[in-house]
Write a protein that holds these residues in place. Sequence first.
Motif, short mmCIF file in Angstrom:
data_model
loop_
_atom_site.label_atom_id
_atom_site.label_comp_id
_atom_site.label_asym_id
_atom_site.label_seq_id
_atom_site.Cartn_x
_atom_site.Cartn_y
_atom_site.Cartn_z
N TYR A 15 0.81 -1.22 0.00
CA TYR A 15 0.00 0.00 0.00
C TYR A 15 0.84 1.26 0.00
N GLY A 34 -9.89 2.21 6.92
CA GLY A 34 -11.18 1.68 6.51
C GLY A 34 -12.37 2.23 7.26
N SER A 59 -8.18 6.35 0.42
CA SER A 59 -9.23 5.44 0.86
C SER A 59 -10.19 5.08 -0.27
N HIS A 118 -9.54 1.66 -1.21
CA HIS A 118 -9.58 0.66 -0.14
C HIS A 118 -10.98 0.51 0.44
N LYS A 128 -15.35 -1.76 -6.19
CA LYS A 128 -15.20 -1.75 -4.75
C LYS A 128 -16.44 -1.10 -4.13
N HIS A 142 -13.91 -5.90 -2.35
CA HIS A 142 -13.28 -5.65 -3.64
C HIS A 142 -13.52 -6.86 -4.53
N ASP A 159 -7.46 -2.18 10.63
CA ASP A 159 -8.09 -2.83 9.48
C ASP A 159 -7.70 -4.30 9.46
N GLU A 187 -7.86 -7.45 6.66
CA GLU A 187 -8.10 -7.74 5.24
C GLU A 187 -7.91 -9.22 4.98
#
Length: 479
Positions: A34, A48, A56, A59, A277, A295, A356, A358
């Motif tokens: 990132y 997030g 953002s 994301h 997204k 996503h 966050d 993921e």
Amino acid sequence: MKKLIVLGILSIFTTYGLKAQNEIDALRYSRLNYSGSARFVAMGGAFGALGADFTSLSHNPAGIGLYRSSEISITPSISITNTEATLNGTFRDDSRYNFNLGSVGIVMNNNLESRNPQSLWKNIQFGFGLNRMANFNNRVSIESENLVSSYLTSYWENAQGIHPDDLGTFDTRLAYDTELLFITDSAGWGYGIDKPYGGVNQRKNIESKGSINEMVFTLGANYNNRLYLGATIGVPYIRYYETATFTETALADDNTVFNSMSRTDWLETTGTGLNFKFGLIFRATDWLRLGGAIHTPTFYNSMADDYSSTMRSKFDNGYSATADANGFYEYELNTPMRAIGSIGFIIGKAGVISADYEFVDYSNARLRAPDYDFYDENNAIRSIYQKANNLRFGTEWRYGALNFRGGYGISANPYVYGTNSALSSYSLGIGIRERSFYFDMAWVYSSYDDEYYLYNGNVNAANTTTMNNTFMVTLGIKY
């Protein structure tokens, strides 16, 4: 089987050279590191549940819903990558510098409440711009003596019984045309090489550059200052360039005529994809925000590899030869979907703490083409890669107009076997926020370990460590 899988776990920053499209490409373009705005990076990418930052949009697009004004921002950065490699006790290191653009974009805010004070829909926003999703700039050096085998050993074994006209274009034929592979039995098409059992010094240098940049088109809304919604159409495009040079030199005079050989593989990959997204942020209380985003897979339907290989030979009698081959291939790549859950704690006007989570399953990446089924490559993707749980943490504390930030992230190991290649990152930053502009600075350090095989044969893996320092600034103007 495990041995074959481990041999397939090559470094994500290189390719075999014999075949350009494989499981390594699938991981390279699926594993994102990132980047983006200085504030986003300084807080470890844990945005997030926070939003109101341009990065953002790539994301959790619901972050656009927290914008109360329009703004333009740009983030230039400099990256310094250092790589260390150890093979059979021999240590080598190298480095590469790169200037790039982390993000640039504009967010336009439409205040609905000013037109209708009774409206529960307070704002609608549209954002457009560019975020960097991966950086491929690197330089690696590996060197060692090999007393067991030669780079040409597998060529020698694979060529037996094959007519010269049917030898492999990118491997055995190159060796034959440079007289590194020679006929010993013309009746049965038997071949020989000078150093089948080693006694050579081997060195490889790999230089890569390029990136994945994503163009974003985002629409968001603020419902009653409680629920924030957003959707992004992402158009990522890949630019990847690699030059890998392998050199092998005889160690001593052992009545052979071989002096040295080299092979240079060049690869250029381009591709444009499409993804979607969707996200939301819910302000549960004045001090707690919850976020979530999905996503879709990225559908790269226009991938293209342009590649070539050149082999050179040199013998003790002064003779030398050169041969080359080149190719071009178009194909498709689908990268895995992602799911993100986020939480943010708002501590009055003093600061925030955010996290966050993921989820991504790298084994779900797939290669496709109309004229080839990629059965072996996709099976390798299923066997070599696994599910990953990635975590990001960030905090920001305010003192007047100054903002002090810190973050940590861990991108989990994508491999089933081999070295744990989890990527960890640490970040710090500072920013100045005023009514009409802001200026942010950030530094992030990341590192990961990996294994790299010089070639597919009887060789040990080199243990590599890649370390990256990135410095960036963001200038934003509100209006």
